[in-house]
Design an enzyme around this catalytic site. Structure first.
Site, PDB file in Angstrom:
ATOM      1  N   GLU A 135      31.022  23.679  42.068  1.00 62.44           N
ATOM      2  CA  GLU A 135      30.832  22.364  41.372  1.00 62.44           C
ATOM      3  C   GLU A 135      29.570  21.972  41.332  1.00 62.44           C
ATOM      4  O   GLU A 135      28.576  20.393  41.282  1.00 62.44           O
ATOM      5  CB  GLU A 135      30.758  20.692  42.894  1.00 62.44           C
ATOM      6  CG  GLU A 135      32.065  20.610  43.263  1.00 62.44           C
ATOM      7  CD  GLU A 135      33.385  20.586  41.927  1.00 62.44           C
ATOM      8  OE1 GLU A 135      32.661  19.981  40.617  1.00 62.44           O
ATOM      9  OE2 GLU A 135      34.645  20.489  41.858  1.00 62.44           O
TER      10      GLU A 135
HETATM   11  C1  LIG Z   1      34.571  30.548  46.666  1.00 62.06           C
HETATM   12  C2  LIG Z   1      33.833  29.593  45.562  1.00 62.06           C
HETATM   13  C3  LIG Z   1      34.503  28.974  44.957  1.00 62.06           C
HETATM   14  C4  LIG Z   1      34.807  28.191  43.737  1.00 62.06           C
HETATM   15  N1  LIG Z   1      35.503  26.996  43.122  1.00 62.06           N
HETATM   16  C5  LIG Z   1      35.663  27.492  41.164  1.00 62.06           C
HETATM   17  C6  LIG Z   1      36.849  26.591  40.939  1.00 62.06           C
HETATM   18  O1  LIG Z   1      37.874  26.271  41.388  1.00 62.06           O
HETATM   19  N2  LIG Z   1      36.865  26.421  39.678  1.00 62.06           N
HETATM   20  C7  LIG Z   1      35.876  26.474  38.698  1.00 62.06           C
HETATM   21  O2  LIG Z   1      35.217  26.502  37.872  1.00 62.06           O
HETATM   22  N3  LIG Z   1      34.156  27.771  39.453  1.00 62.06           N
HETATM   23  C8  LIG Z   1      34.587  27.420  41.010  1.00 62.06           C
HETATM   24  N4  LIG Z   1      33.464  28.043  40.988  1.00 62.06           N
HETATM   25  C9  LIG Z   1      32.679  29.277  41.239  1.00 62.06           C
HETATM   26  C10 LIG Z   1      30.734  27.641  40.975  1.00 62.06           C
HETATM   27  O3  LIG Z   1      31.229  26.763  40.449  1.00 62.06           O
HETATM   28  C11 LIG Z   1      29.624  28.699  40.443  1.00 62.06           C
HETATM   29  O4  LIG Z   1      29.840  29.699  40.699  1.00 62.06           O
HETATM   30  C12 LIG Z   1      28.596  27.630  40.635  1.00 62.06           C
HETATM   31  O5  LIG Z   1      28.461  27.037  39.344  1.00 62.06           O
HETATM   32  C13 LIG Z   1      28.130  28.356  40.008  1.00 62.06           C
HETATM   33  O6  LIG Z   1      28.109  29.675  38.533  1.00 62.06           O
HETATM   34  P1  LIG Z   1      27.837  30.976  38.662  1.00 62.06           P
HETATM   35  O7  LIG Z   1      27.677  31.242  39.561  1.00 62.06           O
HETATM   36  O8  LIG Z   1      27.804  31.482  37.193  1.00 62.06           O
HETATM   37  O9  LIG Z   1      25.840  30.627  39.030  1.00 62.06           O
HETATM   38  P2  LIG Z   1      24.643  30.795  37.347  1.00 62.06           P
HETATM   39  O10 LIG Z   1      25.112  29.942  36.861  1.00 62.06           O
HETATM   40  O11 LIG Z   1      24.591  32.002  37.193  1.00 62.06           O
HETATM   41  O12 LIG Z   1      23.394  30.356  38.027  1.00 62.06           O
HETATM   42  C14 LIG Z   1      22.325  31.315  39.042  1.00 62.06           C
HETATM   43  C15 LIG Z   1      21.693  29.997  39.592  1.00 62.06           C
HETATM   44  O13 LIG Z   1      20.747  30.063  38.788  1.00 62.06           O
HETATM   45  C16 LIG Z   1      20.257  28.407  38.922  1.00 62.06           C
HETATM   46  N5  LIG Z   1      20.655  27.886  37.224  1.00 62.06           N
HETATM   47  C17 LIG Z   1      21.100  28.335  36.410  1.00 62.06           C
HETATM   48  N6  LIG Z   1      20.942  27.606  35.266  1.00 62.06           N
HETATM   49  C18 LIG Z   1      19.852  26.651  35.370  1.00 62.06           C
HETATM   50  C19 LIG Z   1      18.729  26.412  34.940  1.00 62.06           C
HETATM   51  N7  LIG Z   1      18.951  25.343  33.789  1.00 62.06           N
HETATM   52  N8  LIG Z   1      17.870  25.842  35.316  1.00 62.06           N
HETATM   53  C20 LIG Z   1      17.677  26.071  36.328  1.00 62.06           C
HETATM   54  N9  LIG Z   1      18.260  26.518  37.341  1.00 62.06           N
HETATM   55  C21 LIG Z   1      19.446  26.859  36.813  1.00 62.06           C
HETATM   56  C22 LIG Z   1      21.393  27.735  39.867  1.00 62.06           C
HETATM   57  O14 LIG Z   1      21.193  27.033  40.458  1.00 62.06           O
HETATM   58  C23 LIG Z   1      22.102  29.217  40.486  1.00 62.06           C
HETATM   59  O15 LIG Z   1      21.362  29.093  41.666  1.00 62.06           O
HETATM   60  C24 LIG Z   1      33.826  29.394  42.753  1.00 62.06           C
HETATM   61  C25 LIG Z   1      32.871  29.660  43.547  1.00 62.06           C
HETATM   62  C26 LIG Z   1      32.709  30.000  44.429  1.00 62.06           C
HETATM   63  C27 LIG Z   1      31.984  31.020  44.814  1.00 62.06           C
END
Ligand SMILES: Cc1cc2nc3c(=O)[nH]c(=O)nc-3n(C[C@H](O)[C@H](O)[C@H](O)COP(=O)(O)OP(=O)(O)OC[C@H]3O[C@@H](n4cnc5c(N)ncnc54)[C@H](O)[C@@H]3O)c2cc1C
Length: 592
Positions: free
Chosen positions: A435
């Site tokens: 989220e």
């Molecule tokens: C168990 C699980 C359930 C999930 N359920 C769902 C679901 O039902 N539906 C769905 O669509 N997704 C779901 N997700 C996905 C989840 O919402 C994403 O993993 C999350 O939003 C982060 O995206 P990412 O993993 O690509 O990380 P990234 O976007 O690559 O981010 C990596 C890190 O960098 C930081 N970051 C990124 N951009 C910036 C910025 N501009 N400034 C500062 N910091 C930044 C973030 O805070 C994070 O700590 C789920 C994930 C998991 C692990």
């Protein structure tokens, strides 16, 4: 194995002594008297203790499996899900027009904490369905509402939200999933979504996926994203599930926690989808779901702290180790219980003061949502929008920390799976990530919400605290132990906001480098405000001759602890914020 008992008494205190719910001028609140809410919360507690909590470890150990394209949930989940549905819990706050009970969101937020504390992974199936229900309810056509909502209210059909792709999570503008318009008005959806919670399972007759995708030729980036309804089984004219759509589960993710929930890779291979809302306005529609989901995730963070604390407390009273430094308290036994030791007290008080403050914060926010939806109150809407990243970021970070503290009370036994404490820590960890990862919540707070509406919601919040302090400073104890610390913390929050306004204009890094501290500073002020309100309510109950004096005295003592031992974190956060961006940005990437 851990057990769980719903904190009904504490919830009742917040609902009635603090928020005075049944006298609030919100349609539907007039029915929420003490007896009514007690009956609902106790029933929710009963099914949680008896049915959901015992399945928590089962879900953790068995996990979810994918066999020949069919996703199987852990043993007992389907029967429990049927019981949950038959009890009418899935539609508690849903629109009666589609079969819901139309009760206020406040009540479903309270039951949400109870259910999630008992079994967070299990509760995610109806939780995501509710989010999808809300998005269709807010943005769907009449036909879409008639087709999907009645079955989603009962969870005969469950829902999902599909945003994330392998190369894009936070930055959804990079999305590749495409939606090609068809002659019949539908769209052909092609692409891969990952990490989709409750993506598929064997507990419902259909799964209604809400999928973000780009229509070819549309605007670049996030502005070109639209939202689609993609059912697992295409719905026939008689409203029953028909032909299988071209959507399948590619894989179930192995993960750290919430093993009972199916986290799926979803493949869309030209699946039939229907536009929800307007073309290219997908993020707007998705945000209906995400704001609600963010408060839900905040309550998940709190819920894991709640259940972990309950068990740590029981353990601290039971486990005999060492003697109290001031003399034996259990002289007939070989040692005293852990709870005699000041450091164990510190840990338990940290947990208790966070949990009760956070519960009040969550329920107060839910009442603002009701006020915004049911009364069309724009000020409440502005305030809750400002609070959403604080709720999500602060309650989940701190909720996780509290599960670690609870685990620590068990010593080595907390690290051993048999005791079940490690599951709470593992399950709570995801709430800080999904989220919108908490770093991104902080960004949202400082980059958007603080200045939204010309900063009016933030000003309204500061004013609310100021007049509350003014109105409640006659009593010396309240003044010294609650109002003065709250005043200091509120000033520190304003100082930080002012720093961002002055420095952030010149160099945005000045604001962003302090955003995470600001989110925590804000969270502490909110909990400080809640504790001050709870103290006023407890004092008034005691002055009014309330019978259960221990409860109200303990409330005051726990509040004094928060104000004296937790709220001073604000001074550290403001010092870090006003040190600016230089210490954070000093190194070149190559020098890390
Ligand atoms: C168990 C699980 C359930 C999930 N359920 C769902 C679901 O039902 N539906 C769905 O669509 N997704 C779901 N997700 C996905 C989840 O919402 C994403 O993993 C999350 O939003 C982060 O995206 P990412 O993993 O690509 O990380 P990234 O976007 O690559 O981010 C990596 C890190 O960098 C930081 N970051 C990124 N951009 C910036 C910025 N501009 N400034 C500062 N910091 C930044 C973030 O805070 C994070 O700590 C789920 C994930 C998991 C692990």
């Amino acid at each position: 194995m851990p057990t769980f008992t719903a904190p009904v008494k504490d919830m009742q205190f917040v609902l009635h002594d603090v928020l005075q719910t049944s006298t609030q001028d919100v349609p539907g609140y007039e029915d929420l008297d003490r007896d009514f809410t007690a009956a609902i919360l106790e029933e929710a507690g009963k099914i949680s203790t008896d049915v959901f909590a015992p399945l928590n470890a089962v879900g953790d150990q068995q996990g979810v499996t994918l066999e020949n394209g069919v996703v199987r949930t852990p043993e007992g989940f389907k029967a429990a899900f049927d019981q949950f549905r038959e009890g009418g819990w899935t539609g508690l706050d849903c629109d009666p027009e589609y079969g819901g009970q139309g009760l206020p969101y406040l009540l479903s937020t309270a039951t949400g904490e109870i259910f999630s504390a008992a079994n967070m992974a299990f509760m995610m199936y109806p939780g995501l369905t509710h989010g999808a229900y809300s998005a269709i309810h807010a943005h769907g056509s009449d036909e879409q509402k008639q087709t999907y909502l009645p079955k989603m209210v009962t969870c005969e059909w469950t829902g999902t939200m599909n945003l994330t792709e392998p190369h894009c999570g936070t930055d959804l503008g990079l999305m590749r999933t495409k939606a090609e318009p068809q002659d019949d008005g539908s769209y052909k959806i092609t692409g891969q979504k990952i990490f989709i919670s409750a993506g598929d399972h064997d507990m419902s007759d259909n799964v209604i996926h809400l999928v973000l995708a780009k229509i070819p030729g549309g605007p670049e980036g996030i502005k070109g994203v639209s939202l689609f309804i993609v059912p697992k089984f295409i719905v026939k004219d008689d409203n029953t599930p028909g032909e299988r759509n071209a959507v399948s589960v590619g894989k179930i993710e192995e993960k750290m926690g919430i093993h009972g929930n199916a986290t799926c890779v979803m493949n869309y291979d030209g699946a039939v989808g229907y536009l929800l809302g307007e073309e290219h306005k997908g993020m707007r529609a998705m945000f209906t779901m995400m704001n609600e989901a963010r408060l839900g995730v905040a309550m998940q963070g709190l819920s894991q702290a709640t259940v972990a604390y309950e068990n740590a407390l029981a353990y601290a009273k039971d486990r005999l180790q060492g003697r109290a430094i001031t003399g034996a308290e259990n002289p007939d036994g070989p040692a005293d219980p852990l709870i005699v030791h000041p450091d164990i007290r510190r840990s338990l008080m940290d947990q208790k003061s966070f949990i009760e403050g956070a519960r009040a914060f969550g329920l107060w926010s839910a009442s603002l949502i009701d006020r915004s939806h049911r009364n069309g109150d724009a000020e409440a809407e502005g305030l809750v929008s400002l609070m959403t990243p604080v709720l999500k970021g602060f309650l989940t970070d701190q909720g996780f920390d509290m599960t670690v503290l609870a685990q620590q009370v068990y010593g080595g036994h907390g690290y051993i799976e048999e005791w079940g404490m490690s599951q709470f820590t593992r399950d709570a960890r995801i709430t800080m990530i999904y989220e919108g990862a908490n770093g991104v919540q902080a960004l949202d707070l400082v980059g958007r919400k603080l200045a939204a509406g010309g900063g009016k919601p933030a000003m309204a919040f500061f004013e609310e605290i100021k007049s509350f302090i003014k109105a409640n400073s006659d009593d010396e104890d309240l003044k010294a132990n609650f109002m003065e610390p709250l005043k200091t913390a509120s000033k520190q929050l304003q100082e930080a906001a002012m720093f961002f306004m002055q420095q952030g204009m010149k160099n945005p890094n000045e604001a962003l480098a302090g955003s995470y501290d600001f989110m925590h500073l804000f969270g502490h002020v909110c909990l400080g405000y809640m504790w001050a309100r709870m103290a006023v309510a407890a004092k008034s109950a005691l002055d009014g001759g309330a019978e259960d004096r221990d409860f109200y005295e303990s409330k005051l003592a726990t509040g004094r602890y928060y104000m004296a031992r937790r709220l001073p974190a604000c001074a550290m956060h403001v010092a870090r914020i006003t040190s600016g961006a230089a210490p954070v940005m000093a190194l070149d990437a190559a020098n890390f």
